[in-house]
Design a protein around this motif. Structure first.
Motif, PDB file in Angstrom:
ATOM      1  N   ALA A 162     -17.194 120.823  -9.047  1.00 23.69           N
ATOM      2  CA  ALA A 162     -15.674 121.321  -9.091  1.00 23.69           C
ATOM      3  C   ALA A 162     -15.599 122.048  -7.603  1.00 23.69           C
ATOM      4  O   ALA A 162     -14.563 122.207  -6.977  1.00 23.69           O
ATOM      5  CB  ALA A 162     -15.790 122.637 -10.151  1.00 23.69           C
ATOM      6  N   LYS A 163     -16.564 122.517  -6.693  1.00 19.16           N
ATOM      7  CA  LYS A 163     -16.704 122.902  -5.700  1.00 19.16           C
ATOM      8  C   LYS A 163     -16.213 122.043  -4.621  1.00 19.16           C
ATOM      9  O   LYS A 163     -15.365 122.180  -3.628  1.00 19.16           O
ATOM     10  CB  LYS A 163     -18.193 123.566  -5.106  1.00 19.16           C
ATOM     11  N   LEU A 164     -16.658 120.728  -4.640  1.00 19.13           N
ATOM     12  CA  LEU A 164     -16.197 119.853  -3.646  1.00 19.13           C
ATOM     13  C   LEU A 164     -14.715 119.365  -3.865  1.00 19.13           C
ATOM     14  O   LEU A 164     -14.206 119.059  -2.913  1.00 19.13           O
ATOM     15  CB  LEU A 164     -16.953 118.346  -4.066  1.00 19.13           C
ATOM     16  N   LYS A 165     -14.363 119.594  -5.161  1.00 19.02           N
ATOM     17  CA  LYS A 165     -12.864 119.300  -5.508  1.00 19.02           C
ATOM     18  C   LYS A 165     -12.083 120.369  -4.591  1.00 19.02           C
ATOM     19  O   LYS A 165     -11.231 120.106  -3.967  1.00 19.02           O
ATOM     20  CB  LYS A 165     -12.924 119.347  -7.061  1.00 19.02           C
ATOM     21  N   GLU A 166     -12.526 121.592  -4.919  1.00 13.34           N
ATOM     22  CA  GLU A 166     -11.628 122.715  -4.646  1.00 13.34           C
ATOM     23  C   GLU A 166     -11.718 122.847  -3.182  1.00 13.34           C
ATOM     24  O   GLU A 166     -10.637 123.161  -2.431  1.00 13.34           O
ATOM     25  CB  GLU A 166     -12.593 123.976  -5.020  1.00 13.34           C
ATOM     26  N   LYS A 167     -12.931 122.464  -2.471  1.00  8.70           N
ATOM     27  CA  LYS A 167     -12.844 122.550  -0.896  1.00  8.70           C
ATOM     28  C   LYS A 167     -12.584 121.209  -0.322  1.00  8.70           C
ATOM     29  O   LYS A 167     -12.637 120.843   0.829  1.00  8.70           O
ATOM     30  CB  LYS A 167     -14.569 122.844  -0.601  1.00  8.70           C
ATOM     31  N   GLU A 168     -12.043 120.259  -1.218  1.00 10.57           N
ATOM     32  CA  GLU A 168     -11.388 118.858  -0.606  1.00 10.57           C
ATOM     33  C   GLU A 168     -12.381 118.220   0.301  1.00 10.57           C
ATOM     34  O   GLU A 168     -12.126 117.844   1.373  1.00 10.57           O
ATOM     35  CB  GLU A 168     -10.043 119.282   0.137  1.00 10.57           C
ATOM     36  N   ALA A 169     -13.539 118.014  -0.269  1.00 12.80           N
ATOM     37  CA  ALA A 169     -14.779 117.224   0.390  1.00 12.80           C
ATOM     38  C   ALA A 169     -14.017 115.818   0.549  1.00 12.80           C
ATOM     39  O   ALA A 169     -13.796 115.234  -0.392  1.00 12.80           O
ATOM     40  CB  ALA A 169     -15.819 117.397  -0.437  1.00 12.80           C
ATOM     41  N   ASN A 187     -14.914 118.405   4.852  1.00  6.39           N
ATOM     42  CA  ASN A 187     -13.638 118.137   4.711  1.00  6.39           C
ATOM     43  C   ASN A 187     -13.194 117.297   5.683  1.00  6.39           C
ATOM     44  O   ASN A 187     -13.681 116.861   6.607  1.00  6.39           O
ATOM     45  CB  ASN A 187     -13.000 119.495   4.330  1.00  6.39           C
ATOM     46  N   LYS A 188     -11.807 117.256   5.432  1.00  7.00           N
ATOM     47  CA  LYS A 188     -11.223 116.299   6.616  1.00  7.00           C
ATOM     48  C   LYS A 188     -11.215 116.690   8.097  1.00  7.00           C
ATOM     49  O   LYS A 188     -10.712 115.822   8.913  1.00  7.00           O
ATOM     50  CB  LYS A 188      -9.957 115.590   5.958  1.00  7.00           C
ATOM     51  N   SER A 189     -11.520 118.168   8.189  1.00  7.28           N
ATOM     52  CA  SER A 189     -11.677 118.546   9.350  1.00  7.28           C
ATOM     53  C   SER A 189     -13.033 118.335   9.916  1.00  7.28           C
ATOM     54  O   SER A 189     -13.307 119.005  11.232  1.00  7.28           O
ATOM     55  CB  SER A 189     -10.931 119.994   9.545  1.00  7.28           C
ATOM     56  N   GLY A 190     -13.985 117.687   9.246  1.00  7.12           N
ATOM     57  CA  GLY A 190     -15.308 117.605   9.688  1.00  7.12           C
ATOM     58  C   GLY A 190     -16.140 118.923   9.429  1.00  7.12           C
ATOM     59  O   GLY A 190     -17.310 119.061   9.875  1.00  7.12           O
ATOM     60  N   GLU A 191     -15.547 119.932   8.505  1.00  8.39           N
ATOM     61  CA  GLU A 191     -16.278 121.299   8.409  1.00  8.39           C
ATOM     62  C   GLU A 191     -17.249 120.875   6.962  1.00  8.39           C
ATOM     63  O   GLU A 191     -16.997 120.203   6.155  1.00  8.39           O
ATOM     64  CB  GLU A 191     -15.374 122.348   7.958  1.00  8.39           C
ATOM     65  N   ILE A 192     -18.272 121.652   7.303  1.00  7.93           N
ATOM     66  CA  ILE A 192     -19.586 121.342   6.003  1.00  7.93           C
ATOM     67  C   ILE A 192     -18.931 122.277   4.840  1.00  7.93           C
ATOM     68  O   ILE A 192     -18.582 123.508   5.047  1.00  7.93           O
ATOM     69  CB  ILE A 192     -21.101 121.928   6.399  1.00  7.93           C
ATOM     70  N   VAL A 193     -18.646 121.554   3.660  1.00  9.40           N
ATOM     71  CA  VAL A 193     -18.207 122.384   2.456  1.00  9.40           C
ATOM     72  C   VAL A 193     -19.647 122.323   1.551  1.00  9.40           C
ATOM     73  O   VAL A 193     -19.436 123.302   0.471  1.00  9.40           O
ATOM     74  CB  VAL A 193     -16.829 121.867   1.786  1.00  9.40           C
TER      75      VAL A 193
END
Ligand code: G3H
Length: 256
Positions: free
Chosen positions: A175-182, A192-198
């Motif tokens: 759920a976290k990965l989905k919410e943070k758009e990994a 995520n798509k900006s290369g930030e660690i989620v």
């Protein structure tokens, strides 16, 4: 026809180098999403890159898991330079099946190259307390020291959802990965798509900030389905070499 193919691959490599900010890019023909042999071609290219980057002595090669790095292991052959190399897993278990685990791949590489290896025996999921006492174990300390002295790292890059599903990830993490758009995964980190660690899978071994001090970092990932993941991971990562395939390369260049 051959000349044209060579030319096209080379121009794609140059374009990717410039657009992704990676020093060296190799593109093999085909799309590994469609044809399994393309993964082996990436493996073969990676073996050449490994050999080219070996130091005269003291090579410690840290490897991650996954089917792509398993293909690199498959393509290794005994070699006088590699014989002196020590293979270690980059990180502890991430919930992969045995054949996709870094430990297994590291042992295969050493066997194929006639080098030596050390394994990292830690369970995939441990409580914080167990984890803290485990890392104090002398046997774990000694392998961790070797991992942290790695001179070369070879790693895969995965598409986030695919990796999370394959590794039996808990519901709350999904759920976290989905919410943070990994979109990407490498070394047990999700980006995520900006290369930030989620999200980060808790395990020991190399962490992202350890990579800065390692001489040679080689990412091996291909297939059109990984285009977004490769691009996202490379925004902030220190990998100097990318080995990919035409499927991923075309898709990345079409979107950049
Ligand atoms: O961290 C990334 C994954 O290990 C990639 O796995 O090579 O099987 O796609 P794969």
């Amino acid at each position: 026809v051959v000349m044209k193919e060579v030319f096209n691959t080379r121009s794609m490599e140059e374009e990717l180098q410039a657009k992704l900010g990676v020093k060296e890019v190799h593109v093999v023909p085909g799309d590994s999403d469609q044809f399994p042999w393309v993964k082996k071609e990436m493996g073969r290219t990676c073996v050449n890159v490994i050999k080219r980057n070996l130091a005269m002595q003291g090579n410690i090669i840290a490897v991650t898991g996954g089917t792509t790095i398993a293909a690199v292991a498959e393509m290794l052959v005994p070699d006088s330079d590699l014989k002196e190399s020590l293979f270690v897993p980059a990180r502890g278990g991430l919930g992969e099946q045995v054949e996709n685990q870094a430990n297994t791949i590291c042992a295969t590489m050493a066997r194929k190259a006639m080098g030596t290896y050390r394994l990292l025996h830690v369970p995939d999921q441990v409580s914080k307390d167990a984890y803290e006492s485990l890392v104090l174990e002398p046997s774990i300390q000694s392998i961790l020291k070797l991992i942290h002295s790695a001179t070369m790292v070879i790693h895969g890059i995965g598409e986030a959802q695919t990796m999370a599903d394959r590794r039996d990830t808990e519901e709350d993490v999904l759920a976290k990965l989905k919410e943070k758009e990994a979109v990407a995964e490498a070394f047990g980190y999700y980006f995520n798509k900006s290369g930030e660690i989620v999200h980060k899978v808790p395990t020991i071994g190399l962490h992202l900030n350890d990579l800065e001090s390692i001489n040679t970092i080689i990412a091996v990932a291909g297939g059109a389905s990984k285009a977004e993941a490769i691009q996202a991971y490379l925004i902030k990562s220190p990998s100097q070499v990318l080995i990919t395939d035409e499927g991923a390369a075309k898709e990345i260049l079409a979107k950049l």
